[in-house]
Write a protein that holds these residues in place. Structure first.
Motif, mmCIF file in Angstrom:
data_model
loop_
_atom_site.group_PDB
_atom_site.id
_atom_site.type_symbol
_atom_site.label_atom_id
_atom_site.label_comp_id
_atom_site.label_asym_id
_atom_site.label_seq_id
_atom_site.Cartn_x
_atom_site.Cartn_y
_atom_site.Cartn_z
ATOM 1 N N ILE A 104 0.759 -1.282 -0.025
ATOM 2 C CA ILE A 104 0.203 -0.140 0.056
ATOM 3 C C ILE A 104 0.942 1.185 0.116
ATOM 4 O O ILE A 104 0.514 2.240 -0.783
ATOM 5 N N LYS A 105 1.810 1.180 0.954
ATOM 6 C CA LYS A 105 2.829 2.467 0.942
ATOM 7 C C LYS A 105 3.473 2.818 -0.423
ATOM 8 O O LYS A 105 3.784 3.901 -0.767
ATOM 9 N N ALA A 106 3.940 1.515 -0.963
ATOM 10 C CA ALA A 106 4.820 1.713 -2.457
ATOM 11 C C ALA A 106 3.881 1.818 -3.358
ATOM 12 O O ALA A 106 4.380 1.785 -4.757
ATOM 13 N N LYS A 107 2.429 1.626 -3.309
ATOM 14 C CA LYS A 107 1.480 1.801 -4.211
ATOM 15 C C LYS A 107 1.975 0.540 -5.295
ATOM 16 O O LYS A 107 1.637 0.762 -6.480
ATOM 17 N N ASN A 108 2.359 -0.574 -4.995
ATOM 18 C CA ASN A 108 2.364 -1.624 -5.558
ATOM 19 C C ASN A 108 1.347 -2.855 -5.433
ATOM 20 O O ASN A 108 1.192 -3.290 -4.354
ATOM 21 N N VAL A 109 0.310 -2.812 -6.533
ATOM 22 C CA VAL A 109 -0.900 -3.594 -6.429
ATOM 23 C C VAL A 109 -0.454 -5.054 -6.167
ATOM 24 O O VAL A 109 -1.081 -5.872 -5.647
ATOM 25 N N LYS A 110 0.605 -5.551 -6.768
ATOM 26 C CA LYS A 110 0.980 -7.139 -6.788
ATOM 27 C C LYS A 110 1.361 -7.426 -5.346
ATOM 28 O O LYS A 110 0.872 -8.399 -4.616
ATOM 29 N N LEU A 111 2.176 -6.541 -4.823
ATOM 30 C CA LEU A 111 2.572 -6.981 -3.308
ATOM 31 C C LEU A 111 1.401 -6.706 -2.423
ATOM 32 O O LEU A 111 1.181 -7.520 -1.483
ATOM 33 N N SER A 112 0.519 -5.619 -2.399
ATOM 34 C CA SER A 112 -0.577 -5.731 -1.667
ATOM 35 C C SER A 112 -1.491 -6.686 -1.794
ATOM 36 O O SER A 112 -2.162 -7.186 -0.851
ATOM 37 N N GLY A 113 -1.725 -7.168 -3.056
ATOM 38 C CA GLY A 113 -2.653 -8.272 -3.469
ATOM 39 C C GLY A 113 -2.307 -9.558 -2.621
ATOM 40 O O GLY A 113 -3.012 -10.325 -2.226
ATOM 41 N N VAL A 114 -0.925 -9.731 -2.650
ATOM 42 C CA VAL A 114 -0.200 -11.017 -2.109
ATOM 43 C C VAL A 114 -0.475 -10.879 -0.705
ATOM 44 O O VAL A 114 -1.119 -12.005 -0.047
ATOM 45 N N GLY A 115 -0.131 -9.831 0.104
ATOM 46 C CA GLY A 115 -0.598 -9.869 1.346
ATOM 47 C C GLY A 115 -1.868 -9.932 1.920
ATOM 48 O O GLY A 115 -2.286 -10.508 2.709
ATOM 49 N N ALA A 116 -2.922 -9.039 0.961
ATOM 50 C CA ALA A 116 -4.344 -9.367 1.287
ATOM 51 C C ALA A 116 -4.735 -10.768 1.051
ATOM 52 O O ALA A 116 -5.560 -11.145 1.775
ATOM 53 N N GLY A 117 -4.200 -11.423 -0.147
ATOM 54 C CA GLY A 117 -4.528 -12.970 -0.463
ATOM 55 C C GLY A 117 -4.106 -13.747 0.870
ATOM 56 O O GLY A 117 -4.959 -14.690 1.088
ATOM 57 N N LEU A 118 -2.927 -13.517 1.403
ATOM 58 C CA LEU A 118 -2.662 -14.548 2.504
ATOM 59 C C LEU A 118 -3.203 -14.214 3.904
ATOM 60 O O LEU A 118 -3.770 -15.138 4.461
ATOM 61 N N LEU A 119 -3.717 -12.958 4.063
ATOM 62 C CA LEU A 119 -4.482 -12.616 5.101
ATOM 63 C C LEU A 119 -5.974 -13.176 4.963
ATOM 64 O O LEU A 119 -6.611 -13.726 6.038
ATOM 65 N N VAL A 120 -6.227 -13.354 3.777
ATOM 66 C CA VAL A 120 -7.835 -13.807 3.508
ATOM 67 C C VAL A 120 -7.740 -15.297 3.504
ATOM 68 O O VAL A 120 -8.694 -15.972 4.170
ATOM 69 N N LEU A 121 -6.551 -16.086 3.260
ATOM 70 C CA LEU A 121 -6.403 -17.388 3.497
ATOM 71 C C LEU A 121 -6.241 -17.704 4.861
ATOM 72 O O LEU A 121 -6.899 -18.724 5.175
ATOM 73 N N LEU A 122 -5.599 -17.018 5.727
ATOM 74 C CA LEU A 122 -5.620 -17.241 7.148
ATOM 75 C C LEU A 122 -6.754 -17.156 7.570
ATOM 76 O O LEU A 122 -6.983 -17.807 8.758
ATOM 77 N N LEU A 123 -7.446 -15.835 7.434
ATOM 78 C CA LEU A 123 -8.957 -15.821 8.039
ATOM 79 C C LEU A 123 -9.875 -16.914 7.741
ATOM 80 O O LEU A 123 -10.546 -17.370 8.445
ATOM 81 N N ALA A 124 -9.788 -17.629 6.374
ATOM 82 C CA ALA A 124 -10.707 -18.691 5.858
ATOM 83 C C ALA A 124 -10.256 -19.941 6.622
ATOM 84 O O ALA A 124 -11.169 -20.538 6.744
ATOM 85 N N GLN A 125 -8.973 -20.052 6.915
ATOM 86 C CA GLN A 125 -8.761 -21.438 7.554
ATOM 87 C C GLN A 125 -8.982 -21.618 9.094
ATOM 88 O O GLN A 125 -9.253 -22.515 9.535
ATOM 89 N N SER A 126 -9.035 -20.262 9.756
ATOM 90 C CA SER A 126 -9.278 -20.362 11.274
ATOM 91 C C SER A 126 -10.623 -20.266 11.298
ATOM 92 O O SER A 126 -11.060 -20.862 12.568
ATOM 93 N N GLY A 127 -11.525 -19.972 10.511
ATOM 94 C CA GLY A 127 -13.083 -19.824 10.469
ATOM 95 C C GLY A 127 -13.719 -21.247 10.546
ATOM 96 O O GLY A 127 -13.738 -22.343 10.540
#
Length: 61
Positions: free
Chosen positions: A38-61
Motif C-alpha cells: 500500500i505504501k509503495a503503491k504496488n498492487v501485486k505486493l499488496s494483493g499477495v499480502g491481502a490474499g494471505l490474510l484472507v487465506l488465514l482468516l478462511a482457515q481459522s474460521g
C-alpha cells in the motif's frame, strides 16, 4: 498533530500484535506485505499480502 501520530502508531502496533497472536508469523508476513504494498503503491505486493490474510482468516474460521 504529534498526539494523533502517537495514537495511530499505538493502534498499528496493537493490531500487529493481535495478528501475530491469532495467526502466527505468517500473519505478520502477510500484514507487512500488505502494508508495504500500500505504501509503495504496488498492487501485486499488496494483493499477495491481502490474499494471505484472507487465506488465514478462511482457515481459522
Amino acid at each position: 498533530m504529534p498526539i494523533i501520530a502517537l495514537v495511530v502508531a499505538v493502534l498499528a502496533i496493537a493490531f500487529e500484535q493481535l495478528i501475530q497472536w491469532k495467526y502466527g508469523p505468517l500473519g505478520i508476513v502477510a500484514f507487512v506485505l500488505l502494508t508495504i504494498g500500500i505504501k509503495a503503491k504496488n498492487v501485486k505486493l499488496s494483493g499477495v499480502g491481502a490474499g494471505l490474510l484472507v487465506l488465514l482468516l478462511a482457515q481459522s474460521g
